[in-house]
Write a protein that holds these residues in place. Structure first.
Motif, PDB file in Angstrom:
ATOM      1  N   GLU A   1      -4.443  11.334   7.080  1.00  0.00           N
ATOM      2  CA  GLU A   1      -4.574  10.955   5.672  1.00  0.00           C
ATOM      3  C   GLU A   1      -3.475  11.565   4.830  1.00  0.00           C
ATOM      4  O   GLU A   1      -2.984  10.938   3.891  1.00  0.00           O
ATOM      5  N   ALA A   2      -3.072  12.804   5.173  1.00  0.00           N
ATOM      6  CA  ALA A   2      -2.007  13.446   4.402  1.00  0.00           C
ATOM      7  C   ALA A   2      -0.745  12.599   4.458  1.00  0.00           C
ATOM      8  O   ALA A   2      -0.088  12.380   3.446  1.00  0.00           O
ATOM      9  N   ALA A   3      -0.424  12.104   5.646  1.00  0.00           N
ATOM     10  CA  ALA A   3       0.788  11.295   5.788  1.00  0.00           C
ATOM     11  C   ALA A   3       0.628   9.951   5.080  1.00  0.00           C
ATOM     12  O   ALA A   3       1.510   9.515   4.340  1.00  0.00           O
ATOM     13  N   LEU A   4      -0.518   9.323   5.273  1.00  0.00           N
ATOM     14  CA  LEU A   4      -0.747   8.012   4.650  1.00  0.00           C
ATOM     15  C   LEU A   4      -0.707   8.117   3.122  1.00  0.00           C
ATOM     16  O   LEU A   4      -0.153   7.257   2.441  1.00  0.00           O
ATOM     17  N   ALA A   5      -1.272   9.205   2.596  1.00  0.00           N
ATOM     18  CA  ALA A   5      -1.321   9.366   1.147  1.00  0.00           C
ATOM     19  C   ALA A   5       0.066   9.581   0.560  1.00  0.00           C
ATOM     20  O   ALA A   5       0.254   9.465  -0.638  1.00  0.00           O
ATOM     21  N   LEU A   6       1.021   9.943   1.396  1.00  0.00           N
ATOM     22  CA  LEU A   6       2.399  10.102   0.908  1.00  0.00           C
ATOM     23  C   LEU A   6       3.183   8.807   1.053  1.00  0.00           C
ATOM     24  O   LEU A   6       4.397   8.795   0.871  1.00  0.00           O
ATOM     25  N   GLY A   7       2.501   7.744   1.423  1.00  0.00           N
ATOM     26  CA  GLY A   7       3.172   6.454   1.519  1.00  0.00           C
ATOM     27  C   GLY A   7       3.723   6.166   2.894  1.00  0.00           C
ATOM     28  O   GLY A   7       4.563   5.285   3.048  1.00  0.00           O
ATOM     29  N   ALA A   8       3.276   6.927   3.906  1.00  0.00           N
ATOM     30  CA  ALA A   8       3.709   6.627   5.266  1.00  0.00           C
ATOM     31  C   ALA A   8       2.992   5.368   5.748  1.00  0.00           C
ATOM     32  O   ALA A   8       1.851   5.126   5.372  1.00  0.00           O
ATOM     33  N   THR A   9       3.677   4.573   6.580  1.00  0.00           N
ATOM     34  CA  THR A   9       2.990   3.454   7.207  1.00  0.00           C
ATOM     35  C   THR A   9       2.140   4.014   8.332  1.00  0.00           C
ATOM     36  O   THR A   9       2.275   5.182   8.702  1.00  0.00           O
ATOM     37  N   ARG A  10       1.290   3.171   8.879  1.00  0.00           N
ATOM     38  CA  ARG A  10       0.428   3.609   9.963  1.00  0.00           C
ATOM     39  C   ARG A  10       1.266   4.126  11.137  1.00  0.00           C
ATOM     40  O   ARG A  10       0.944   5.131  11.756  1.00  0.00           O
TER      41      ARG A  10
ATOM     42  N   TRP B   1       3.464   8.405  14.534  1.00  0.00           N
ATOM     43  CA  TRP B   1       4.584   8.926  15.312  1.00  0.00           C
ATOM     44  C   TRP B   1       5.085  10.263  14.778  1.00  0.00           C
ATOM     45  O   TRP B   1       5.530  11.112  15.535  1.00  0.00           O
ATOM     46  N   GLN B   2       5.044  10.451  13.461  1.00  0.00           N
ATOM     47  CA  GLN B   2       5.608  11.671  12.887  1.00  0.00           C
ATOM     48  C   GLN B   2       4.572  12.779  12.701  1.00  0.00           C
ATOM     49  O   GLN B   2       4.929  13.943  12.576  1.00  0.00           O
ATOM     50  N   VAL B   3       3.304  12.406  12.632  1.00  0.00           N
ATOM     51  CA  VAL B   3       2.294  13.425  12.343  1.00  0.00           C
ATOM     52  C   VAL B   3       1.259  13.547  13.464  1.00  0.00           C
ATOM     53  O   VAL B   3       1.050  14.628  14.001  1.00  0.00           O
ATOM     54  N   VAL B   4       0.657  12.429  13.853  1.00  0.00           N
ATOM     55  CA  VAL B   4      -0.445  12.517  14.818  1.00  0.00           C
ATOM     56  C   VAL B   4       0.062  12.934  16.200  1.00  0.00           C
ATOM     57  O   VAL B   4      -0.462  13.869  16.812  1.00  0.00           O
ATOM     58  N   VAL B   5       1.107  12.276  16.674  1.00  0.00           N
ATOM     59  CA  VAL B   5       1.611  12.606  18.016  1.00  0.00           C
ATOM     60  C   VAL B   5       2.149  14.044  18.081  1.00  0.00           C
ATOM     61  O   VAL B   5       1.793  14.782  19.004  1.00  0.00           O
TER      62      VAL B   5
ATOM     63  N   VAL C   1       0.821  -1.218   0.000  1.00  0.00           N
ATOM     64  CA  VAL C   1       0.000   0.000   0.000  1.00  0.00           C
ATOM     65  C   VAL C   1       0.853   1.267   0.000  1.00  0.00           C
ATOM     66  O   VAL C   1       0.517   2.270  -0.639  1.00  0.00           O
ATOM     67  N   ALA C   2       1.999   1.237   0.677  1.00  0.00           N
ATOM     68  CA  ALA C   2       2.870   2.414   0.694  1.00  0.00           C
ATOM     69  C   ALA C   2       3.428   2.683  -0.703  1.00  0.00           C
ATOM     70  O   ALA C   2       3.482   3.831  -1.156  1.00  0.00           O
TER      71      ALA C   2
END
Lengths: 272, 327
Positions: B210-219, B224-228, A102-103
């Motif tokens: 979603e912004a982070a995930l859409a850039l290919g970040a893992t959950r 850790w990098q965006v939500v926290v 998915v990434a």
């Protein structure tokens, strides 16, 4: 010749010939028999659609017709919502998007959202986020950030304030920043979900202009409520209604001589 | 007619509507005055607290002056009083407590907000909030009957064997002491950290995720990098509250800290905290100087809490500025 990769196309016009040189015989995205469910509610019904490379494809339709849901399935952002299910197939250059890591998929198929959603970081860090995830550092990172901000037509406005908070930018600038952030990882496809619905006409015009410039390196799919916008920028347009793809064709055909009555009614504003 | 109903006119002669408006207006003033009184009362209580503590500790202040803070002698019989061992014990045990409870609490909060299904999360948070309501004396009993024996036998000897080269883990293993107090405090404050951090993590807009995930970040990367970082202020707020509770906690600490006014770098050593000594000696204070010194300790604790919270807040402000402008 075009019908081999663009089955629904009925007419072809002169302006297509130069861009079709670049197109491969395969569509960039091939969607077949796609069904989508929120729990037991079916939001998309059996959608099949070929999206050609290096073109702008607009998806229009009334609210709740499933066009945003469809867009999210293309890079599997629907997986962030619990209790959703998808059947059918989405192929990116012939590879199954639903089976891919998915990434990897999301780096190949980027997304820009309805509301500008920059991170509470500096302009630079926003654009660099995806690159850093991919392990890009140092001078290479700086160049890639600069290139992306330029591609998003934001460079002249922010080049002296790359280290200021992204929240200091205007709404239109923030949205272009989000486009720059998505472009930074060099996606093959860029999905935009009503990217200018929260913006004023001038900011909207800037975004439309920059999308034109992106076509050469990127395939663009844009969901929009604004039919003028679709008419202005899209090469192809798909019309969604109640979770079904009613009609998909060249934009000129959809707006001038639609084949289906529903399309015509929507275009002419008879319902909405 | 429709115009009149759409725009309410205050000067309308109808007596019923006028008296209603008057009532409303005076109601506003009553509400304003009442809430103002409540708000002022808070400030008044704080001022009164400081004034009373200050006045009642006059004898100790005039006898010891500033040396009260730096002296480590506490001998009620000889009439020598110094606050240092208690300040040290308070700060040391609170530091130990935060060191343990912050990673634990934040980790649990991340699990509950990001990973656990909502139903599981809600059920667990109910239990966690119950923990926050358990009286501290119960935690003290838990400390005495469970924690201290465990520390005395397998844990402290093990730590001494493994990390004995550090001054932190030297000395005889009594069970009671700084480590026991720090641990029991950690257990007590962790529900606060979990509950408040979880709420601020849940309040992070889904667009950020979603912004982070859409850039290919893992959950995990997105979390850790965006939500926290986005929820940083709420998380830090929960740590403040935990710190305030740890600094002032009395009952549970006095039951397990060993109650010896000494300064030791060893976690195994017995100590004392300000709140603990005030609680345990105040009723037995026979001389005026003794009770005056205890009251001055209360004053010290008050300012200690304010200073530590102030410093923590400054730290937050500085990282906040850096967070938005740094490359």
């Amino acid at each position: 010749m075009r019908t081999t990769f663009h089955s629904l196309t009925k007419a072809s016009s002169l302006e297509d010939t130069d861009s079709s040189v670049r197109q491969q015989t395969l569509p960039k995205l091939k969607i077949s028999n796609l069904n989508f469910y929120y729990g037991s509610y079916q939001a998309l019904h059996n959608i099949s659609l070929d999206i050609a490379a290096n073109r702008i494809t607009a998806l229009i339709g009334p609210s709740g017709c499933g066009k945003s849901t469809f867009l999210r399935v293309l890079n599997r952002m629907h997986e962030t919502i619990r209790d959703t299910r998808v059947t059918g197939e989405v192929l990116v250059d012939g590879e199954s998007a639903l089976a891919m890591d998915v990434a990897t998929l999301r780096r190949r198929v980027g997304m820009v959202f309805q509301k500008p959603n920059p991170f509470p970081k500096s302009v630079f860090d926003n654009v660099a986020y995806g690159l850093r995830l991919g392990g890009v550092r140092g001078a290479e990172l700086r160049h890639a950030v600069e290139r992306s901000v330029k591609r998003a037509a934001l460079w002249d406005e922010v080049k002296d304030q790359l280290h200021r908070s992204a929240y200091d930018l205007s709404g239109g600038q923030q949205q272009r920043l989000c486009i720059a952030r998505a472009l930074a990882v060099d996606p093959e496809v860029l999905l935009l979900d009503e990217p200018s619905s929260a913006l004023d006409p001038i900011a909207t015009a800037k975004i439309e202009e920059l999308l034109f410039g992106l076509k050469d390196n990127c395939t663009i799919v844009i969901v929009t409520h604004n039919m003028q916008q679709a008419a202005r920028i899209a090469d192809d347009t798909g019309f969604f209604l109640l979770g079904k793809l009613i009609e998909f064709d060249k934009t000129t055909v959809i707006f001038e001589t639609p084949a289906r009555k529903e399309t015509e009614d929507y275009i002419t504003g008879r319902f909405g | 007619m429709p115009v009149e109903t759409a725009v309410p006119a205050p000067e309308q002669p109808g007596s019923a509507s006028r008296s209603f408006l008057n009532r409303l207006r005076s109601g506003d003033e009553v509400a304003h005055f009442t809430t103002l009184m409540f708000a002022t009362a808070v400030i008044l209580i704080v001022v009164l607290l400081v004034v009373e503590l200050y006045r009642n500790s006059a004898e100790s202040q005039s006898k010891f002056g500033w040396a009260f803070l730096s002296s480590s002698k506490w001998d009620p019989v000889a009439g020598a009083f110094g606050a240092l061992p208690f300040i040290y014990g308070t700060v040391f045990t609170s530091a130990v407590a935060l060191l343990i409870s912050v990673p634990l609490g934040l980790g649990a909060a991340i699990f509950l907000s990001e990973l656990a299904p909502p139903r599981v999360s809600d059920a667990l948070i109910f239990v966690i909030e119950l923990l926050a309501a358990v009286p501290s004396v119960i935690y003290g009993l838990l400390g005495i009957f469970v924690l201290v024996p465990l520390l005395r036998d397998p844990i402290e000897p093990f730590l001494a064997r493994t990390f004995g080269f550090l001054p932190l883990f030297q000395g005889p293993a009594y069970g009671v002491g700084f480590l026991a107090a720090g641990l029991i405090l950690a257990i007590m404050v962790v529900p606060f950290i979990i509950s408040l951090s979880r709420e601020s993590l849940l309040a992070v807009p889904r667009e950020q995720r979603e912004a982070a995930l859409a850039l290919g970040a893992t959950r995990w990367e997105a979390t850790w990098q965006v939500v926290v970082p986005y929820a940083r202020l709420g998380v830090i707020g929960s740590v403040f509250l935990a710190l305030a509770r740890a600094l002032g906690e009395t009952m549970a600490v006095t039951m397990v800290i060993g109650n010896a006014p000494q300064i030791s770098f060893s976690l195994f050593a017995s100590g004392y905290s300000i709140a603990a000594i005030v609680a345990s000696e105040f009723t037995e204070a026979t001389t005026n100087l003794h009770s005056s010194a205890l009251i001055e300790l209360g004053l010290v604790l008050f300012f200690l809490t304010i200073i530590i919270n102030g410093l923590a807040r400054l730290l937050v402000l500085s990282t906040q500025r850096r967070g938005t402008t740094n490359p």
